[in-house]
Design a protein around this motif. Sequence first.
Motif, PDB file in Angstrom:
ATOM      1  N   PRO A  24       0.035  -1.204   0.249  1.00  0.00           N
ATOM      2  CA  PRO A  24      -0.215  -0.578  -0.169  1.00  0.00           C
ATOM      3  C   PRO A  24       0.752   0.916   0.087  1.00  0.00           C
ATOM      4  N   VAL A  25       1.886   1.260   0.776  1.00  0.00           N
ATOM      5  CA  VAL A  25       2.809   2.217   0.352  1.00  0.00           C
ATOM      6  C   VAL A  25       3.632   3.028  -0.524  1.00  0.00           C
ATOM      7  N   GLU A  28       0.677   3.662  -3.142  1.00  0.00           N
ATOM      8  CA  GLU A  28       0.048   5.349  -2.953  1.00  0.00           C
ATOM      9  C   GLU A  28       1.761   6.345  -3.554  1.00  0.00           C
ATOM     10  N   ILE A  29       3.071   5.612  -2.918  1.00  0.00           N
ATOM     11  CA  ILE A  29       4.318   6.653  -3.695  1.00  0.00           C
ATOM     12  C   ILE A  29       3.910   6.916  -5.137  1.00  0.00           C
ATOM     13  N   VAL A  30       3.537   6.057  -6.142  1.00  0.00           N
ATOM     14  CA  VAL A  30       3.095   5.465  -7.856  1.00  0.00           C
ATOM     15  C   VAL A  30       2.614   5.951  -7.494  1.00  0.00           C
ATOM     16  N   HIS A  56      10.938   1.124   0.515  1.00  0.00           N
ATOM     17  CA  HIS A  56      11.017   1.249  -0.330  1.00  0.00           C
ATOM     18  C   HIS A  56      10.575   1.978  -1.961  1.00  0.00           C
ATOM     19  N   PHE A  57      11.682   2.629  -1.624  1.00  0.00           N
ATOM     20  CA  PHE A  57      12.457   3.364  -3.628  1.00  0.00           C
ATOM     21  C   PHE A  57      13.003   2.733  -3.677  1.00  0.00           C
ATOM     22  N   ALA A  99      -6.762   1.822  -7.795  1.00  0.00           N
ATOM     23  CA  ALA A  99      -6.145   2.001  -6.202  1.00  0.00           C
ATOM     24  C   ALA A  99      -7.234   3.543  -6.052  1.00  0.00           C
ATOM     25  N   THR A 100      -7.603   4.386  -6.904  1.00  0.00           N
ATOM     26  CA  THR A 100      -8.419   4.891  -6.983  1.00  0.00           C
ATOM     27  C   THR A 100      -9.440   5.170  -6.521  1.00  0.00           C
ATOM     28  N   PRO A 101      -9.400   5.935  -4.506  1.00  0.00           N
ATOM     29  CA  PRO A 101     -11.186   5.572  -4.033  1.00  0.00           C
ATOM     30  C   PRO A 101     -12.167   5.533  -4.990  1.00  0.00           C
TER      31      PRO A 101
END
Length: 107
Positions: A24-25, A28-30, A56-57, A99-101
């Motif tokens: 999930p993190v 969200e970065i992407v 994560h990066f 991933a977009t709500p």
Amino acid sequence: MRLFYHPHPHDLSLASVLYALGDPVRLEIVRLLATQGEQPCAAFDFAIAKSTMSHHFRVLREAGVLRCRKEGTQHLNSLRRQDLDQRFPGLLDAVLQSATPRRDPQP
């Protein structure tokens, strides 16, 4: 100067890309890079340790999802959208769309 590893577009693996996008993190970065364009690492204000963000990066970079370049003291990150779209057509858009709500239609 330390150089970052970026896989060649032909070496991108679907399994690696999906693994990188599965957190999930990282997702969200992407998502933020897709909407805001190139960003320094400091622009991502998540409530997690700096070392965890670095991890994560690194996962995203080594999977071929993002490119990191150094400019002065900053590390600037951008999506490798063209490489991903060429290797796996439609994948990034499908993942970002899911991933977009979603808003429920108003009655």
